[in-house]
Design an enzyme around this catalytic site. Structure first.
Site, PDB file in Angstrom:
ATOM      1  N   GLN A  96       6.765  -7.162  -9.015  1.00 16.88           N
ATOM      2  CA  GLN A  96       6.526  -7.296 -10.486  1.00 16.88           C
ATOM      3  C   GLN A  96       5.188  -7.638 -10.737  1.00 16.88           C
ATOM      4  OE1 GLN A  96      10.639  -9.139 -11.036  1.00 16.88           O
ATOM      5  NE2 GLN A  96      10.124  -8.130 -12.960  1.00 16.88           N
ATOM      6  N   ASP A 250      11.061  -5.557  -8.239  1.00 14.45           N
ATOM      7  CA  ASP A 250      11.872  -5.599  -6.823  1.00 14.45           C
ATOM      8  C   ASP A 250      13.051  -6.644  -6.771  1.00 14.45           C
ATOM      9  OD1 ASP A 250      10.341  -8.085  -7.433  1.00 14.45           O
ATOM     10  OD2 ASP A 250       9.391  -7.984  -5.412  1.00 14.45           O
TER      11      ASP A 250
END
Length: 488
Positions: A96, A250
């Site tokens: 991210q 993720d």
């Protein structure tokens, strides 16, 4: 580690012999800080058919084209092109927050700044000071820290004005890979919620924050619904039948791969530690300890992170001049409470609690308990106690913590597995070892391809229940040591 292509193609051939000719597959991609992993799984059962991996270079910034190259290598290693029209869907889950800025030709105007790049710390502090914590949580349900994309854009505007002036589109790592796979920019709620310019409650970009802290509103990827398609897979990837899913961050990918339900909390023990769960409603925290992200199903993903996790055990092994297997043996041989030793494992500072300048502390040393066994045990208990702090914090917001799913490389430690439930005070399941981030992406790909989110289930390797009063004793000592040293 790269997967040998010839070995994978043998596996594919074996699978073809046992499956109906019409069986369909979906592909999940996990593009993390360290590597890119690709898995192909059966659409109906979720069984893995092939996999491949490729490394990413070290560092906190990277040319995004290197992510594309790693995806191509992992894609080839997994033999995806050989699977042909059996592949009906693809989706990407990725690290991210990283800032990917491109010009009008989709060429990078600067290396992508990753989540672990802290050069924008000054900007993050200024943002909080200017608007205040309440205003930030009202706007985007997180407080800016150097990890988040908006702070990196503010740094770019201040430090690289020429590059900032050429910026046409800004996206995230998974958005960049969506572009490579489908030919168009797109993102999803889970990843957008980590930018600090997207509101995961109202589900909209906050253009005024970009205007205030970057000085302009660049083109932004379209935010897709969790089951929405980003488009067709481009022919160069090998299957004209496949759709590209929205993708995700993720941690949202891991939650989807685990089929996480409310009340279940994932505790991931890797280089860092993460504690996250599914919530029907947004969780608000003006302290900034808890990040109010979105998940990949339309709900929310409250998350806490610790900087120090498996590296604490690695450091303990190095101090004792043993490998990790021997550290585990020593820890299993020690008294459950490490003979009274308590390690505060803030070796690299800490995020939960927010102690960026902290260092590690060993409390309770005596001549009697200064043994290798107890020192090894203390390093294992330190990791668990630190994560237990995060679990306690999650519970303090009214989020139910009924069961923990323990994942990540640190779970290989037998001593850690056996102690976790007693330290956490709740039942602990250890799911089978799988690439859950990539599996979550594959599950979303199936959703985009068929309109139905499949239920593949999960296999639990081991389950543990809290066992003995020593867990309460250890937690009490840890909390008392933390308050004595840091006042909180």
């Amino acid at each position: 580690m790269r997967v040998d292509l010839s070995a994978e193609i043998v596996n594919i051939s074996d699978e073809n012999r046992t499956q109906p000719a019409a069986s369909r597959l979906v592909v999940g991609v996990d593009s993390s800080t360290q590597s890119c992993k690709v898995v192909a799984v059966d659409l109906v059962t979720g069984a893995q058919v092939s996999s491949g991996a490729a490394s990413h270079p070290d560092g906190t910034s990277i040319n995004p084209h290197l992510w594309t190259s790693a995806l191509e290598e992992a894609w080839s290693a997994a033999g995806i092109a050989a699977l042909g029209e059996r592949v009906v869907g693809v989706a990407v889950a990725a690290q991210q927050h990283g800032m990917v800025g491109v010009d009008g030709d989709n060429e990078p105007i600067h290396d992508a700044l990753l989540w672990n790049d802290v050069r924008s710390a000054e900007e993050a502090g200024r943002m909080v000071a200017e608007l205040g914590a309440d205003a930030w949580v009202d706007a985007v349900n997180i407080l800016p820290v150097a990890s988040f994309t908006l702070t990196k854009l503010a740094w770019l505007a201040r430090s690289q004005p020429d590059a900032a002036a050429r910026l046409d589109t800004v996206g995230l790592p998974h958005d960049w890979l969506n572009l490579q796979l489908s030919g168009a920019w797109s993102t999803d709620r889970s990843d957008a919620s980590g930018t600090a310019y997207f509101d995961p409650v109202a589900n909209k970009y906050r253009d005024e924050l970009l205007e205030q802290f970057f000085g302009a509103v660049p083109s932004l990827p379209r935010v897709l619904a969790p089951n929405e398609s980003a488009g067709q897979l481009l022919p160069r990837w090998g299957s004209s039948a496949a759709v590209v899913g929205a993708g995700m961050g993720d941690n949202a990918g891991a939650a989807l791969g685990l089929e996480l339900a409310p009340g279940e909390v994932a505790v991931s023990i890797g280089t860092s530690g993460t504690v996250f769960t599914i919530s029907e409603t947004a969780v608000r925290d003006v302290s900034g300890q808890l990040a109010g992200f979105a998940d990949a199903t339309g709900r929310h993903l409250p998350l806490l992170a610790t900087i120090n996790a498996a590296r604490v055990m690695a450091a303990g092994a190095a101090m004792l001049n043993v490998d990790l297997a021997e550290l585990d043996r020593l820890a299993l041989a020690a008294a459950p409470d490490a003979g009274g030793l308590t390690l505060l494992p803030y070796l690299d500072g800490e995020r939960t609690p927010n102690l960026p300048d902290a260092t590690g502390s060993m409390v309770g040393l005596t001549r009697a308990n200064m043994t290798p066994d107890n020192m090894a045990r203390a390093s294992v208990l330190a990791v668990l106690n630190s994560l237990a702090d995060a679990l306690d914090s999650l519970g303090s917001f009214g989020v139910p913590v009924e069961r923990v799913l323990l994942i990540g490389g640190g779970v290989k430690s037998r001593a850690l597995r056996e102690a976790a439930a007693t330290v956490f005070g709740v039942p602990v399941d250890v799911p089978e070892l799988r690439e859950y981030v990539a599996l979550g992406a594959a599950r979303q790909a199936a959703w985009a391809a068929t309109g139905e989110l499949p239920v593949w289930g999960r296999r639990i390797e081991e389950s543990f229940m809290p066992d003995g009063a020593w867990g309460t004793l250890v937690r009490g000592r840890y909390v008392a040591a933390r308050k004595a040293v840091y006042g909180r």
